[in-house]
Design an enzyme around this catalytic site. Sequence first.
Site, PDB file in Angstrom:
ATOM      1  N   SER A 226       1.109   5.390  15.465  1.00 16.83           N
ATOM      2  CA  SER A 226       0.268   5.655  16.650  1.00 16.83           C
ATOM      3  C   SER A 226      -0.590   6.893  16.430  1.00 16.83           C
ATOM      4  CB  SER A 226       1.155   5.838  17.888  1.00 16.83           C
ATOM      5  OG  SER A 226       1.818   4.628  18.154  1.00 16.83           O
TER       6      SER A 226
ATOM      7  N   LEU B 166       0.844  -1.197   0.000  1.00 15.72           N
ATOM      8  CA  LEU B 166       0.000   0.000   0.000  1.00 15.72           C
ATOM      9  C   LEU B 166       0.884   1.254   0.000  1.00 15.72           C
ATOM     10  CD1 LEU B 166      -2.778   1.491   0.468  1.00 15.72           C
ATOM     11  CD2 LEU B 166      -2.370   1.199   2.920  1.00 15.72           C
ATOM     12  N   SER B 167       1.861   1.301   0.901  1.00 12.53           N
ATOM     13  CA  SER B 167       2.680   2.514   1.073  1.00 12.53           C
ATOM     14  C   SER B 167       3.530   2.803  -0.151  1.00 12.53           C
ATOM     15  CB  SER B 167       3.613   2.357   2.275  1.00 12.53           C
ATOM     16  OG  SER B 167       2.857   2.150   3.432  1.00 12.53           O
TER      17      SER B 167
ATOM     18  N   GLU C 131       1.719  -0.523   9.738  1.00 11.62           N
ATOM     19  CA  GLU C 131       0.269  -0.775   9.705  1.00 11.62           C
ATOM     20  C   GLU C 131      -0.512   0.358  10.378  1.00 11.62           C
ATOM     21  OE1 GLU C 131      -1.105  -4.738   9.769  1.00 11.62           O
ATOM     22  OE2 GLU C 131       0.836  -5.545   9.174  1.00 11.62           O
TER      23      GLU C 131
HETATM   24  N1  CAA Z   1     -13.283   0.340   7.211  1.00  8.67           N
HETATM   25  C1  CAA Z   1     -14.154   0.616   6.215  1.00  8.67           C
HETATM   26  N2  CAA Z   1     -14.135   1.771   5.497  1.00  8.67           N
HETATM   27  C2  CAA Z   1     -13.180   2.678   5.816  1.00  8.67           C
HETATM   28  C3  CAA Z   1     -12.238   2.463   6.825  1.00  8.67           C
HETATM   29  C4  CAA Z   1     -12.310   1.229   7.544  1.00  8.67           C
HETATM   30  N3  CAA Z   1     -11.460   0.946   8.532  1.00  8.67           N
HETATM   31  N4  CAA Z   1     -11.424   3.523   6.905  1.00  8.67           N
HETATM   32  C5  CAA Z   1     -11.833   4.408   5.969  1.00  8.67           C
HETATM   33  N5  CAA Z   1     -12.906   3.882   5.309  1.00  8.67           N
HETATM   34  C6  CAA Z   1     -13.669   4.518   4.251  1.00  8.67           C
HETATM   35  C7  CAA Z   1     -14.328   5.805   4.731  1.00  8.67           C
HETATM   36  O1  CAA Z   1     -15.576   5.522   5.341  1.00  8.67           O
HETATM   37  C8  CAA Z   1     -14.485   6.609   3.449  1.00  8.67           C
HETATM   38  O2  CAA Z   1     -15.603   6.084   2.733  1.00  8.67           O
HETATM   39  P1  CAA Z   1     -16.644   7.089   1.959  1.00  8.67           P
HETATM   40  O3  CAA Z   1     -15.801   7.975   1.090  1.00  8.67           O
HETATM   41  O4  CAA Z   1     -17.514   6.157   1.188  1.00  8.67           O
HETATM   42  O5  CAA Z   1     -17.348   7.848   3.024  1.00  8.67           O
HETATM   43  C9  CAA Z   1     -13.229   6.204   2.656  1.00  8.67           C
HETATM   44  O6  CAA Z   1     -12.791   4.941   3.197  1.00  8.67           O
HETATM   45  C10 CAA Z   1     -12.110   7.203   2.789  1.00  8.67           C
HETATM   46  O7  CAA Z   1     -11.805   7.315   4.165  1.00  8.67           O
HETATM   47  P2  CAA Z   1     -11.284   8.644   4.839  1.00  8.67           P
HETATM   48  O8  CAA Z   1     -12.037   9.813   4.300  1.00  8.67           O
HETATM   49  O9  CAA Z   1     -11.298   8.438   6.311  1.00  8.67           O
HETATM   50  O10 CAA Z   1      -9.794   8.713   4.239  1.00  8.67           O
HETATM   51  P3  CAA Z   1      -8.556   9.557   4.678  1.00  8.67           P
HETATM   52  O11 CAA Z   1      -7.805   9.966   3.478  1.00  8.67           O
HETATM   53  O12 CAA Z   1      -8.959  10.636   5.646  1.00  8.67           O
HETATM   54  O13 CAA Z   1      -7.605   8.462   5.417  1.00  8.67           O
HETATM   55  C11 CAA Z   1      -6.719   7.231   7.262  1.00  8.67           C
HETATM   56  C12 CAA Z   1      -7.959   7.799   6.559  1.00  8.67           C
HETATM   57  C13 CAA Z   1      -7.243   6.594   8.514  1.00  8.67           C
HETATM   58  C14 CAA Z   1      -5.715   8.318   7.623  1.00  8.67           C
HETATM   59  C15 CAA Z   1      -6.054   6.173   6.340  1.00  8.67           C
HETATM   60  O14 CAA Z   1      -5.461   6.782   5.209  1.00  8.67           O
HETATM   61  C16 CAA Z   1      -5.021   5.317   7.049  1.00  8.67           C
HETATM   62  O15 CAA Z   1      -5.357   4.371   7.759  1.00  8.67           O
HETATM   63  N6  CAA Z   1      -3.718   5.621   6.854  1.00  8.67           N
HETATM   64  C17 CAA Z   1      -2.657   4.738   7.343  1.00  8.67           C
HETATM   65  C18 CAA Z   1      -2.299   3.714   6.333  1.00  8.67           C
HETATM   66  C19 CAA Z   1      -1.535   2.575   6.907  1.00  8.67           C
HETATM   67  O16 CAA Z   1      -1.894   1.972   7.902  1.00  8.67           O
HETATM   68  N7  CAA Z   1      -0.449   2.179   6.200  1.00  8.67           N
HETATM   69  C20 CAA Z   1       0.319   1.043   6.550  1.00  8.67           C
HETATM   70  C21 CAA Z   1       0.559   0.204   5.319  1.00  8.67           C
HETATM   71  S1  CAA Z   1       0.961  -1.483   5.494  1.00  8.67           S
HETATM   72  C22 CAA Z   1       2.492  -1.528   6.196  1.00  8.67           C
HETATM   73  O17 CAA Z   1       2.686  -0.940   7.203  1.00  8.67           O
HETATM   74  C23 CAA Z   1       3.604  -2.295   5.559  1.00  8.67           C
HETATM   75  C24 CAA Z   1       3.612  -3.742   5.833  1.00  8.67           C
HETATM   76  O18 CAA Z   1       4.023  -4.506   4.980  1.00  8.67           O
HETATM   77  C25 CAA Z   1       3.211  -4.261   7.138  1.00  8.67           C
END
Ligand code: CAA
Length: 379
Positions: free
Chosen positions: A366, A125-126, A363
């Site tokens: 914090s 994803l990132s 993931e």
């Molecule tokens: N479940 C269901 N739907 C969700 C949701 C969830 N948990 N979170 C968001 N949505 C939906 C929202 O309801 C919204 O839907 P609508 O447009 O239909 O209303 C849509 O998704 C967009 O959501 P937001 O408006 O909340 O989006 P945002 O741009 O404000 O971002 C955020 C929200 C929480 C900051 C999100 O971007 C996020 O979680 N960021 C962190 C990403 C992350 O965890 N990255 C780690 C990657 S994996 C990794 O670490 C590497 C590895 O290999 C382990």
Amino acid sequence: MNFELSETQRMIRETARQFAHDELASTAESRDEKEEFPHDAVKKLGELGFMGMVVPEQYGGAGLDTVSYSLAVEEISRVDASCGVIMSVNNSLVCYGINEYGTEDQKQKFLKPLAMGKKLGAFALSEPEAGSDATNQRTMAVRDGDFYVLNGIKNWTTNGLNADYVLVIAATDPAKGSHGISAFIVEKGMAGFTAGKKERKLGIRSSDTVSLAFQDVRVPLGNRIGEEGSGFKFAMKTLDGGRIGIASQAVGIAQASLDAAVKYAKERKAFDEPIAHLQAIQFKLADMATEIDAARLLTLQAAVVKDSGKRFTQHAAMAKLFASKTAVKCALEAIQIHGGYGYIREYNVERYLRDAKITEIYEGTSEIQRIVIARSLLQ
Ligand code: CAA
């Protein structure tokens, strides 16, 4: 409210504990030192059914609940947090995603070998400019007949070097923002798909973390997960489950820190008595034990809510936020109790601190967990 584990859950915890003791304990330190991927251990985890724990048996999984899964990740991570994250990514990000949102064909072709541990999965994803701001996807997937053509770069992909299948999130219609993002299964060996060099990390050094490059990679339509445009929600829902895995990993590291601190405090003498007799040490141990229990309960609560079929976004975020903080704190306290010996490699506590730190970052940092919790409270 019942806090007793079922017989199966206890049995899974015991199996994981025994496996970690027999197969990981004597080699974890050297694999960390050499940054060596635990190929044998991952193969054996697959044979135990630990690489697809909540996947139904008909798709090669163990058909267990999320509580059992959490207990197993905790026990594995208590000995080897690198192995813990390899297992967590395959289980919660890859198998869960395909099991929940994949087609029957995708389950037969990809999920079965992943859940059986015959193949390994990664989740991409990132990107260089899309970490916490995950909607800012630059990787593009452009439809061309029965294929999508993928171009872009992914960062920080756990298991990326060793993975056979990678779930890739990419923009299909950037104008639609989060609704213009889709998810694909990219297979190792597809032309134009390459993994970059292994990142040199502070901790979890025997798991691999790489960037991935996609240059005109032709991905069949049948490898798209869900509808076009559903990829962002797919990623967020999948990450909700992933956060339970990382919280469990953090609880394991925290518990290992406490185990080491208790052992050392009983052995080490100062002022003519074991340092465990000193209240300064006892208070530290008491705080560590209390916070670990709280972290474990939050984590198991998130697992129970997930298993009940209710939305568990907030519970998973709270568990990860608190458990990761607890892991860092307990590792630091374990070092403090060990004094100078905690700062050198001879005792494992410095590894616990290096491994703990990433649980506050990957993931979802914090800070992101706090945003998720606050949005859930205020909506
Ligand atoms: N479940 C269901 N739907 C969700 C949701 C969830 N948990 N979170 C968001 N949505 C939906 C929202 O309801 C919204 O839907 P609508 O447009 O239909 O209303 C849509 O998704 C967009 O959501 P937001 O408006 O909340 O989006 P945002 O741009 O404000 O971002 C955020 C929200 C929480 C900051 C999100 O971007 C996020 O979680 N960021 C962190 C990403 C992350 O965890 N990255 C780690 C990657 S994996 C990794 O670490 C590497 C590895 O290999 C382990």
